[in-house]
Design a protein around this motif. Structure first.
Motif, PDB file in Angstrom:
ATOM      1  N   TYR A  52       1.092  -1.097  -0.024  1.00 29.92           N
ATOM      2  CA  TYR A  52       0.063   0.404  -0.467  1.00 29.92           C
ATOM      3  C   TYR A  52       0.817   1.354  -0.184  1.00 29.92           C
ATOM      4  O   TYR A  52       1.821   1.083   0.766  1.00 29.92           O
ATOM      5  CB  TYR A  52      -1.047   0.262   1.706  1.00 29.92           C
ATOM      6  N   PRO A  53       0.981   2.391  -0.799  1.00 29.89           N
ATOM      7  CA  PRO A  53       1.486   3.608  -0.966  1.00 29.89           C
ATOM      8  C   PRO A  53       1.994   4.370   0.436  1.00 29.89           C
ATOM      9  O   PRO A  53       0.371   4.386   0.894  1.00 29.89           O
ATOM     10  CB  PRO A  53       0.928   4.036  -2.455  1.00 29.89           C
ATOM     11  N   GLY A  54       2.006   5.223   0.634  1.00 31.78           N
ATOM     12  CA  GLY A  54       2.256   6.414   2.039  1.00 31.78           C
ATOM     13  C   GLY A  54       2.636   5.468   3.053  1.00 31.78           C
ATOM     14  O   GLY A  54       1.852   6.783   4.088  1.00 31.78           O
ATOM     15  N   GLU A  55       3.079   4.219   3.375  1.00 31.04           N
ATOM     16  CA  GLU A  55       2.283   3.546   5.028  1.00 31.04           C
ATOM     17  C   GLU A  55       4.097   4.185   5.247  1.00 31.04           C
ATOM     18  O   GLU A  55       4.655   4.489   4.450  1.00 31.04           O
ATOM     19  CB  GLU A  55       2.806   2.420   4.671  1.00 31.04           C
ATOM     20  N   ASP A  57       7.616   4.740   6.808  1.00 26.92           N
ATOM     21  CA  ASP A  57       8.690   4.200   7.017  1.00 26.92           C
ATOM     22  C   ASP A  57       9.392   3.719   7.996  1.00 26.92           C
ATOM     23  O   ASP A  57       8.989   4.428   9.235  1.00 26.92           O
ATOM     24  CB  ASP A  57       9.785   5.075   5.634  1.00 26.92           C
ATOM     25  N   THR A 287      -1.159   4.670   6.814  1.00 22.00           N
ATOM     26  CA  THR A 287      -0.651   6.071   6.386  1.00 22.00           C
ATOM     27  C   THR A 287      -0.386   7.097   7.469  1.00 22.00           C
ATOM     28  O   THR A 287      -0.214   8.265   7.112  1.00 22.00           O
ATOM     29  CB  THR A 287      -1.242   6.601   5.564  1.00 22.00           C
ATOM     30  N   GLU A 289      -2.982   8.894  10.032  1.00 20.10           N
ATOM     31  CA  GLU A 289      -3.721   9.369  10.391  1.00 20.10           C
ATOM     32  C   GLU A 289      -4.152   8.860  11.130  1.00 20.10           C
ATOM     33  O   GLU A 289      -4.765   7.285  11.830  1.00 20.10           O
ATOM     34  CB  GLU A 289      -5.370   8.846   9.195  1.00 20.10           C
ATOM     35  N   ASN A 302      -3.560  14.219  11.172  1.00 15.73           N
ATOM     36  CA  ASN A 302      -2.437  13.126  10.128  1.00 15.73           C
ATOM     37  C   ASN A 302      -0.896  13.163  11.176  1.00 15.73           C
ATOM     38  O   ASN A 302      -0.787  13.720  10.984  1.00 15.73           O
ATOM     39  CB  ASN A 302      -2.330  12.973   8.931  1.00 15.73           C
ATOM     40  N   LYS A 304       1.558  13.026   9.988  1.00 17.46           N
ATOM     41  CA  LYS A 304       2.493  13.667   9.123  1.00 17.46           C
ATOM     42  C   LYS A 304       3.000  15.266   8.668  1.00 17.46           C
ATOM     43  O   LYS A 304       3.578  15.472   8.359  1.00 17.46           O
ATOM     44  CB  LYS A 304       2.554  13.008   7.734  1.00 17.46           C
ATOM     45  N   GLU A 305       1.593  15.456   9.647  1.00 21.10           N
ATOM     46  CA  GLU A 305       1.437  16.923   9.358  1.00 21.10           C
ATOM     47  C   GLU A 305       1.143  18.210  10.843  1.00 21.10           C
ATOM     48  O   GLU A 305       1.692  18.936  10.610  1.00 21.10           O
ATOM     49  CB  GLU A 305      -0.389  17.034   9.025  1.00 21.10           C
TER      50      GLU A 305
END
Length: 370
Positions: A52-55, A57, A287, A289, A302, A304-305
């Protein structure tokens, strides 16, 4: 899949309505990967093999653990998908353990062997959970959509028991296996589990296809009363998850029987409140979220943000869920709303409003009877 419905333990908290201070974060279900080697019919994530994309790392995953440990020391459930498909899963577990986090793993069991059990123990994983959704291969394998998954799960539990790693059995209850629940509990006891956690189906993801298999509200009530009756009959911890009404039933039954019921308030089998999403528990996706739980797709932020602590303490979604006086319908007037709260995910699936009344509850609050 192992899913958020397979987590070992599920504690919560008791914030006051409108309290500005965020409650203690006691448990995070972390979807370390969405990849899975099964295609279970009840899967909230509709997980498949992936990738799945965006996992996240490895670097981002370790940073997330740093951010959590900086303000809290919750239980971290390494879940999926199937967490054993993530190559760095034991690096993450080891790192979390060193930070003082209590690491556990929810696995479907089919990839577990002696080597992986040893790595779990060495990395500090304190317990694993494996789902048994039938008392035989016929029921369980049809649920999991993979022949041999029942035998593989039993073998995984054998490996855990022989190595001295605590394990619990999780069971998602539907019409498909309702008649087998007593036999599954007996099997759980015979396997040497430390706990049996039952989960009432929340029809999200692939589980939406099972809506017609969701047991009706009256059966839901009978099942939870039966579960209560088993408390003193089996030598393990029993817990009902995604079944907030059980907290009401515990109080009703114990009062009627003149018993004083004591609850574990911390640890892997803590029993503190019914619906815990955003209160003592949250879900973090592959991802990054953040949601109240794996079944309630209400985005709180999220990682990441936004900093994880900020999300936990200040998210509008979590703040709303913590205001028990904002509950609507009969949940809003129910005398048990602070200990039950109704399933917010079922309310959301039924109405699009996560503060609406729980649709699978037969109880009529005292105020509604006047």
């Amino acid at each position: 899949m192992s899913s958020a419905s397979s987590h070992p333990g599920h504690p919560g908290g008791h914030p006051k309505s409108g309290d500005d201070q965020a409650p203690e974060l006691r448990m995070i279900a972390w979807e370390t990967t969405r990849s899975c080697n099964l295609s279970c019919i009840h899967c909230r994530a509709s997980a498949e093999k992936g990738p799945y994309p965006g996992e996240l790392d490895t670097r981002a995953a370790l940073a997330f653990l740093d951010h959590v440990a900086a303000f809290s020391k919750p239980v971290i459930i390494l879940t999926g998908g199937e967490p054993l498909l993530r190559e760095d899963i034991f690096e993450l577990a080891t790192y979390g353990t060193k930070l003082g986090l209590r690491m556990v793993m929810a696995t479907n069991g089919t990839l577990v062997n002696e080597e992986s059990i040893k790595k779990m123990i060495d990395s500090g994983i304190q317990r694993i959970s494996v789902s048994l959704d039938g008392s035989s291969a016929a029921t369980h394998d049809s649920f999991r959509k993979v022949d041999g998954s029942f035998a593989a799960s039993l073998k995984a539990l054998d490996f855990a028991r022989e190595a001295g790693l605590d394990f619990q059995v999780n069971t998602t209850i539907t019409k498909l296996n309702l008649s087998e629940i007593p036999a599954i509990l007996d099997l759980t006891v015979s396997l040497g589990a430390v706990a049996h956690h039952i989960f009432l189906l929340v029809p999200t993801g692939r589980g939406k296809e099972l809506e017609e298999q969701e047991i009706p509200a009256a059966e839901y009530e009978r099942t939870l009363n039966w579960f209560y009756d088993q408390r003193d009959k089996v030598p393990l911890q029993l817990k009902a998850t995604c079944a907030p009404h059980y907290m009401r039933i515990l109080r009703q039954r114990s009062k009627a029987e003149g018993k004083k019921v004591t609850f574990k308030t911390h640890g892997l089998d803590a029993v503190t409140r019914g619906c815990l999403g955003g209160i003592g528990f949250c879900f973090v996706s592959h991802t990054g979220e953040v949601q109240p739980c794996g079944y309630l797709e209400a985005l709180a932020g999220n990682i990441k943000e936004t900093g994880f602590q900020e999300i936990w303490e200040k998210s509008a979604v979590f703040t709303r869920l913590r205001d028990y006086d904002a509950l609507e319908g009969k949940c809003g007037i129910c005398e048990y709303k602070r200990v039950c709260g109704g399933c917010r995910a079922r309310a959301f699936e039924a109405t699009g409003n996560f503060m609406a009344e729980e649709p699978y509850c037969v109880y009529e609050p005292r105020k509604a009877r006047k």
